[in-house]
Motif scaffolding. Structure first.
Motif, PDB file in Angstrom:
ATOM      1  N   LYS A   2      40.206 -42.355  -8.413  1.00 33.86           N
ATOM      2  CA  LYS A   2      38.837 -41.796  -8.538  1.00 33.86           C
ATOM      3  C   LYS A   2      37.903 -41.452  -7.267  1.00 33.86           C
ATOM      4  CE  LYS A   2      37.519 -44.649 -12.510  1.00 33.86           C
ATOM      5  NZ  LYS A   2      36.652 -45.384 -13.026  1.00 33.86           N
ATOM      6  N   LEU A   3      38.310 -42.119  -6.210  1.00 33.18           N
ATOM      7  CA  LEU A   3      37.767 -41.953  -4.888  1.00 33.18           C
ATOM      8  C   LEU A   3      38.313 -40.603  -4.362  1.00 33.18           C
ATOM      9  CD1 LEU A   3      35.859 -42.500  -2.544  1.00 33.18           C
ATOM     10  CD2 LEU A   3      37.322 -44.171  -1.718  1.00 33.18           C
ATOM     11  N   SER A   4      39.734 -40.337  -4.378  1.00 29.61           N
ATOM     12  CA  SER A   4      40.295 -38.978  -4.205  1.00 29.61           C
ATOM     13  C   SER A   4      39.650 -37.839  -4.835  1.00 29.61           C
ATOM     14  CB  SER A   4      41.836 -39.239  -4.526  1.00 29.61           C
ATOM     15  OG  SER A   4      42.370 -40.487  -3.516  1.00 29.61           O
ATOM     16  N   LEU A   5      39.472 -38.057  -6.171  1.00 30.22           N
ATOM     17  CA  LEU A   5      38.764 -37.033  -6.843  1.00 30.22           C
ATOM     18  C   LEU A   5      37.473 -36.841  -6.326  1.00 30.22           C
ATOM     19  CD1 LEU A   5      38.485 -35.148  -8.920  1.00 30.22           C
ATOM     20  CD2 LEU A   5      37.697 -36.936 -10.848  1.00 30.22           C
ATOM     21  N   GLY A   6      36.606 -38.123  -5.773  1.00 26.70           N
ATOM     22  CA  GLY A   6      35.378 -37.829  -5.377  1.00 26.70           C
ATOM     23  C   GLY A   6      35.443 -37.025  -3.959  1.00 26.70           C
TER      24      GLY A   6
END
Length: 544
Positions: free
Chosen positions: A348-352
């Protein structure tokens, strides 16, 4: 990696070379050579720093023992090293800026293309890149609607072009790059081997002008990763790019992000050529398969860090970070270091990180890897909202057929660097699958070659029935839609289940995964076969 290379160079120049010079200075026969060599070694900052530390130590001991040491700022103590380091910092930083400039990058790309063209002239491996779309001619292919290229040199079945792919190529060839968010026209990428590989190849075959037979392929010299891909993705579309390892998916994305320089063809993002990185980087977000996060930074710090790199104003970074944390449901973990996150929260953080800066185009490489089913569907909802509400164009590469069917408006399957089929999930299943798929679990004895199960297939399910996948004791059989009605299929299996050695069975329509596996049979590079798939000549993509 770059870090290991730099560390190794620093060790060699700052310790090994410095130690060697000091030893040579102490030997009368090599002292003169060492003094000359030191002048050249001072071009390397690690050597200068090490020399300064030695001079400081020697001067200190001389001052303490003999009382005749020099001032620490003297030219022969730290004066000379400091001046060298200051000049080298300016010169090397200037060289770095020049090397990273767009003009030098374009020059490097041109030289790389020239090198590949030179190798292609030296090495004839019988596998040249496809002719540009405008120079091709075509005729209708086999029963499943393929279109076969008829240009000179189209020698094998792999030159057959699907009619949907051809229509896409023709549309892209006659349109402007500004009509699409992502635009590829005749895109090709060839990785060139070393000159040593060329020499080995030349020594292993007759000279080109003297040979009488075609030279054998030389995969160590040229590796064609992408071959003449034509594709246009419009604003707000979610496009799924599928293919097994070595199909060319990652190389295609790398060309679009300019991590890899294309060999030929055109590639543009939001109307800007990918070589214009200043404009492209403002409009692109990239979520790689390996998480680009720092384990000792929190989610809030990571997003703020990438936001500043993306050029966000310091006053607006905070609001952008909070918006993304809320969108991805990471608010509760915003101030925890990334090392403590689960695999799903790291994704999720990578997508962010990809979303920071409000990009117009997103490249997502396996975005839901490592997520549990609940978190995966939450991410799917987020990706769908980005496409539908914000009209962000998304290119998705994944091995999850379920993910593709849930998210993608169109899907393309790459095989051997070429786009082999194109369309929605339902369109691909209707075109490339037989009407029914039957999954059997059979007795070991009945499943032997020529056994009861094979006799049952030929006698009761018709000549069109064929085994497409086998993992003992499981077997998958495809039936043409014209073979028999659905009721007759059940009747035949129920009547002869015991004599055929069938323990369990199920009848269903085909899936996107079966389409994918059918095209995966054509992949020649990276690996020879897909485990468990039954290979036959010319059996990919047929439908009755």
């Amino acid at each position: 990696t770059a870090q290991i290379s730099i560390s190794s160079m620093n060790f060699v120049m700052g310790f090994v070379t410095l130690l060697g010079m000091q030893i040579m200075l102490s030997i009368e026969e090599t002292a003169d050579f060492a003094r000359e060599a030191i002048e050249w070694c001072r071009l390397f900052p690690p050597f200068v720093l090490g020399e300064a530390l030695i001079d400081i130590s020697v001067n200190y001991l001389t001052n303490e023992i003999l009382g005749s040491g020099k001032d620490i700022w003297h030219w022969e103590v730290v004066g000379r090293p400091l001046q060298f380091l200051a000049m080298e910092a300016v010169v090397y930083f200037t060289i770095l800026l020049v090397l990273e400039s767009d003009k030098v990058g374009a020059l490097r790309g041109a030289l790389a293309r020239l090198y590949v063209q030179l190798l292609e002239k030296l090495v004839d491996d019988g596998d040249a890149s496809p002719t540009p779309i405008a120079a091709r001619s075509y005729r209708l292919g086999n029963a499943h609607g393929g279109v076969e290229e008829t240009k000179a040199g189209a020698a094998d079945a792999d030159d057959e072009i699907d009619e949907d792919v051809l229509a896409e190529e023709m549309e892209v060839a006659t349109a402007s790059a500004r009509d699409f968010s992502v635009y590829l026209r005749g895109l090709s990428k060839t990785y060139a081997g070393s000159l040593a590989g060329v020499v080995r190849h030349q020594l292993g075959a007759p000279l080109r002008w003297a040979r009488s037979a075609k030279r054998a392929p030389a995969p160590e010299v040229l590796k064609r990763a992408v071959r003449g891909v034509g594709l246009g993705v419009r604003r707000g579309e979610v496009f799924g790019l599928l293919g097994i390892n070595g199909a060319g998916k990652t190389t295609t994305l790398s060309v679009l992000t300019n991590d890899v320089v294309r060999t030929s063809g055109a590639a543009a993002v939001c109307g800007f050529d990918v070589d214009d990185q200043g404009e492209v980087r403002k409009r692109v977000g990239y979520c790689p398969q390996i998480d680009p996060i720092f384990e000792l930074m929190t989610a809030r710090e990571t997003l703020a860090f990438y936001g500043r790199i993306k050029g966000l104003d310091p006053d607006s970074v905070g609001a952008a970070v909070e918006s993304i944390l809320e969108l991805l449901d990471l608010t509760l973990y915003a101030d925890m270091i990334a090392r403590s996150y689960s695999g799903g929260n790291k994704r999720k953080l990578s997508l962010g990180v990809a979303l920071i800066g409000d990009p117009e185009v997103l490249f997502l490489d396996e975005p839901s890897t490592g997520m549990d089913p609940g978190a995966r569907r939450s991410m799917w909802s987020c990706i769908e909202a980005l496409s539908r509400r914000r009209k962000i164009t998304i290119i998705l590469t994944t091995h999850s057929m379920e993910e593709c069917e849930a998210l993608c408006t169109r899907i393309g399957i790459m095989v051997g660097g070429r786009l082999r089929c194109l369309g929605s999930s339902q369109h691909l299943k209707q075109r490339f699958l037989h009407a029914y798929e039957v999954e059997f679990r059979i007795e070991e004895a009945a499943g032997a070659p020529g056994g009861a199960f094979e006799r049952f297939l030929a006698a009761r399910l018709g000549p069109g029935a064929r085994v497409v996948e086998r993992h003992s004791p499981h077997c998958r059989v495809s039936l043409p839609g014209t073979a028999m009605p659905l009721g007759r299929i059940f009747e035949a299996i129920e009547a002869h289940q015991e004599e055929a050695g069938v323990l369990e069975y199920s009848v269903s329509q085909g899936t996107l995964e079966q389409v994918f596996m059918g095209f995966a049979k054509r992949q020649r590079e990276e690996r020879g076969q897909v485990a468990g798939v039954v290979y036959e000549d010319d059996d990919v993509g047929e439908s009755e």
